[in-house]
Enzyme design. Sequence first.
Site, PDB file in Angstrom:
ATOM      1  N   GLY A 301       0.832  -1.198   0.000  1.00  0.00           N
ATOM      2  CA  GLY A 301       0.000   0.000   0.000  1.00  0.00           C
ATOM      3  C   GLY A 301       0.867   1.248   0.000  1.00  0.00           C
ATOM      4  O   GLY A 301       1.959   1.256  -0.561  1.00  0.00           O
ATOM      5  N   GLU A 302       0.353   2.313   0.631  1.00  0.00           N
ATOM      6  CA  GLU A 302       1.047   3.592   0.764  1.00  0.00           C
ATOM      7  C   GLU A 302       1.235   4.334  -0.559  1.00  0.00           C
ATOM      8  O   GLU A 302       1.824   5.406  -0.591  1.00  0.00           O
ATOM      9  CB  GLU A 302       2.452   3.419   1.401  1.00  0.00           C
ATOM     10  CG  GLU A 302       2.485   2.755   2.747  1.00  0.00           C
ATOM     11  CD  GLU A 302       3.907   2.566   3.290  1.00  0.00           C
ATOM     12  OE1 GLU A 302       4.879   3.082   2.673  1.00  0.00           O
ATOM     13  OE2 GLU A 302       4.059   1.908   4.320  1.00  0.00           O
ATOM     14  N   GLY A 303       0.822   3.758  -1.688  1.00  0.00           N
ATOM     15  CA  GLY A 303       1.130   4.358  -2.983  1.00  0.00           C
ATOM     16  C   GLY A 303       2.481   3.943  -3.524  1.00  0.00           C
ATOM     17  O   GLY A 303       2.959   4.510  -4.513  1.00  0.00           O
TER      18      GLY A 303
END
Length: 334
Positions: A301-303
């Site tokens: 996740g997190e980009g």
Amino acid sequence: MNLQQQLQNKIDLKTKPLNALGLLEKIAYKIGKAQQSLTPKLVNPTIIVFAADHGLAKEGVSAYPAEVTYQMVLNFLNKGAAINVFCKQHNINLKVVDAGVSQPFEPHPDLIQAKAGLGTHNMISGNAMTAEELAYCFTSGKDIVKDIAQTGTNIIGFGEMGIGNTSSASLLMSSLLDLPIDQCVGKGTGLDDEGLARKKNILTTIIETHPKPKDAKEALLQFGGYEIAQICAAMLEAYRQGMIILVDGFIASSAFLCASNIEPTIIDNAIFCHKSDEKGHQLLLRSFNEQAILDMNLRLGEGTGCALAYPLIQSAVAFLNEMASFESANVSNK
């Protein structure tokens, strides 16, 4: 010839065999078409990480405790997370949004305060959020992107942080694509087999005890996270602003599923950055009929997938703008 034909012609007549640059050609075409330009540009790339807590985390659907959401936001602000490292490496602006973390934060230049609540409600006993909270998420997500558009950004990526949010994503996917929940659930942050079985049982109960939502907004009301709802609204505004939308992994793709349910043509501006190791993501990508740039077993996740894919997106634009054609290079075409 219209612009789309001119774009394809320009790509095909570069000094290479037809389609030899594979997915890069499709990315170049998509960006040129979205920008309505034969010489597209990437300006001021930005990634926004939306963070929120989930009431369902109390049921043990994640391998990590709920307080990790708060701790990781502090890590983002202290520039210690993977997304910070990759954004710095590739000169991408990074903003973090408190969409609904259960604890308060001190003001910080990289933090946008947009708290819809102190974590969503536990879906075991009702809807994840109220109609007012959902409306707030849609307003704030839209306003955040409007503000970023003022900086000239024309390419924007979306990441998330929220312990329990793969459960939300799985429920949204199951309800909007009419798929059995079993096909949409994965190990998230790294559940063991016993934990995965418990997660599936909990999500099955939730699906069975909620009415089938009639549309994406109702699905978000029932099953969403504040961060997922804000990403959905932010993606819709990015599309209205004509931006290229970089979609990260499973959770960001579930937000995109909601956005595309509301505005189907948003797919024209979307680039899917990686195929997550999360089981449901492969089915989601198939439902969009899209190929992700990277396949590296990522599930952070997190980009992070957006940041890692960005140099390849730059390469797609660079070849379109700078590579010689057969004619200009005096190379014989077949």
